[in-house]
Design an enzyme around this catalytic site. Structure first.
Site, mmCIF file in Angstrom:
data_model
loop_
_atom_site.group_PDB
_atom_site.id
_atom_site.type_symbol
_atom_site.label_atom_id
_atom_site.label_comp_id
_atom_site.label_asym_id
_atom_site.label_seq_id
_atom_site.Cartn_x
_atom_site.Cartn_y
_atom_site.Cartn_z
ATOM 1 N N CYS A 1 73.272 25.216 -143.191
ATOM 2 C CA CYS A 1 74.073 24.290 -142.373
ATOM 3 C C CYS A 1 75.557 24.430 -142.694
ATOM 4 C CB CYS A 1 73.611 22.855 -142.592
ATOM 5 S SG CYS A 1 71.963 22.573 -141.904
ATOM 6 N N ASN B 1 66.094 16.180 -138.479
ATOM 7 C CA ASN B 1 65.326 17.370 -138.870
ATOM 8 C C ASN B 1 63.982 17.438 -138.160
ATOM 9 O OD1 ASN B 1 64.843 15.088 -140.573
ATOM 10 N ND2 ASN B 1 63.819 16.364 -142.073
ATOM 11 N N CYS C 1 72.596 21.751 -146.614
ATOM 12 C CA CYS C 1 72.093 22.977 -147.253
ATOM 13 C C CYS C 1 73.029 24.139 -146.918
ATOM 14 C CB CYS C 1 70.672 23.270 -146.781
ATOM 15 S SG CYS C 1 70.607 24.006 -145.138
ATOM 16 N N GLU D 1 71.514 18.600 -139.324
ATOM 17 C CA GLU D 1 72.881 19.032 -138.988
ATOM 18 C C GLU D 1 72.853 20.117 -137.921
ATOM 19 O OE1 GLU D 1 71.440 18.685 -141.922
ATOM 20 O OE2 GLU D 1 72.895 18.730 -143.559
ATOM 21 N N CYS E 1 67.159 21.791 -139.903
ATOM 22 C CA CYS E 1 67.838 20.625 -140.491
ATOM 23 C C CYS E 1 68.506 19.770 -139.413
ATOM 24 C CB CYS E 1 68.927 21.075 -141.447
ATOM 25 S SG CYS E 1 68.329 21.888 -142.919
HETATM 26 N N1 THU Z 1 67.122 18.849 -144.497
HETATM 27 C C1 THU Z 1 68.064 18.538 -143.553
HETATM 28 O O1 THU Z 1 67.743 18.059 -142.468
HETATM 29 N N2 THU Z 1 69.366 18.774 -143.857
HETATM 30 C C2 THU Z 1 69.804 19.338 -145.021
HETATM 31 O O2 THU Z 1 70.982 19.633 -145.160
HETATM 32 C C3 THU Z 1 68.852 19.596 -146.103
HETATM 33 C C4 THU Z 1 67.423 19.416 -145.778
HETATM 34 C C5 THU Z 1 65.717 18.606 -144.175
HETATM 35 C C6 THU Z 1 64.895 19.854 -143.974
HETATM 36 C C7 THU Z 1 63.499 19.369 -144.279
HETATM 37 O O3 THU Z 1 62.928 18.880 -143.088
HETATM 38 C C8 THU Z 1 63.695 18.216 -145.244
HETATM 39 O O4 THU Z 1 65.085 17.927 -145.229
HETATM 40 C C9 THU Z 1 63.263 18.509 -146.653
HETATM 41 O O5 THU Z 1 63.838 19.669 -147.114
#
Ligand code: THU
Length: 134
Positions: A93, A46, A90, A59, A57
């Site tokens: 994604c 991320n 999320c 992913e 994110c």
């Molecule tokens: N995040 C991800 O990288 N993947 C997800 O599926 C959910 C959230 C990251 C985004 C942000 O930088 C941190 O988690 C907190 O929300």
């Protein structure tokens, strides 16, 4: 020595990628690793912005890297973070996975317990995706 499974290897690649996260706002690092049909592993982590909504994110970083490298066929994606049980992808994604990696297995793990891996299908995570007829 027993050979490590593709699942274990992909989770390990996601854990390594997690360390490359740029998460100054949440301090919550997420790592992702995509396994292509041809056996390539493409990772992402991320990246956060001071304008929070611009955050991307792990992913999606992995998926965008893979797609722009010409990859189109994905077998699995591993997603890891430090939270209990691992981070569920999320909604945004899930949509992108439904569009570009609909057949991929989704392997989710908590980096503290990297051998406890939960498996999902993209279909289970997003049963009715929005798809454009092409
Ligand atoms: N995040 C991800 O990288 N993947 C997800 O599926 C959910 C959230 C990251 C985004 C942000 O930088 C941190 O988690 C907190 O929300």
């Amino acid at each position: 020595m027993p050979k490590t499974s593709p699942k274990t290897q992909l989770v390990d690649a996601a854990i390594a990628a997690m360390e490359t996260a740029v998460a100054p706002h949440s301090q919550f690092k997420v790592g992702a690793a995509l396994l292509t049909k041809s056996g390539l592993v493409i990772t992402g982590a991320n990246v956060e912005s001071a304008s929070y909504g611009l955050t991307c994110c792990a992913e999606r970083v992995a998926l965008f890297k893979a797609l722009t490298a010409g990859e189109r066929h994905f077998v699995a994606v591993a997603v890891v973070a430090r939270d209990e049980g691992g981070p569920m992808p999320c909604g945004a994604c899930r949509q992108l996975l439904a569009e570009y990696a609909p057949q991929a297995k989704v392997w989710v793990a908590d980096c503290k317990f990297p051998r406890r891996i939960r498996t999902y299908s993209v279909k289970r995570l997003l049963p009715e995706p929005f798809l454009l007829l092409t």
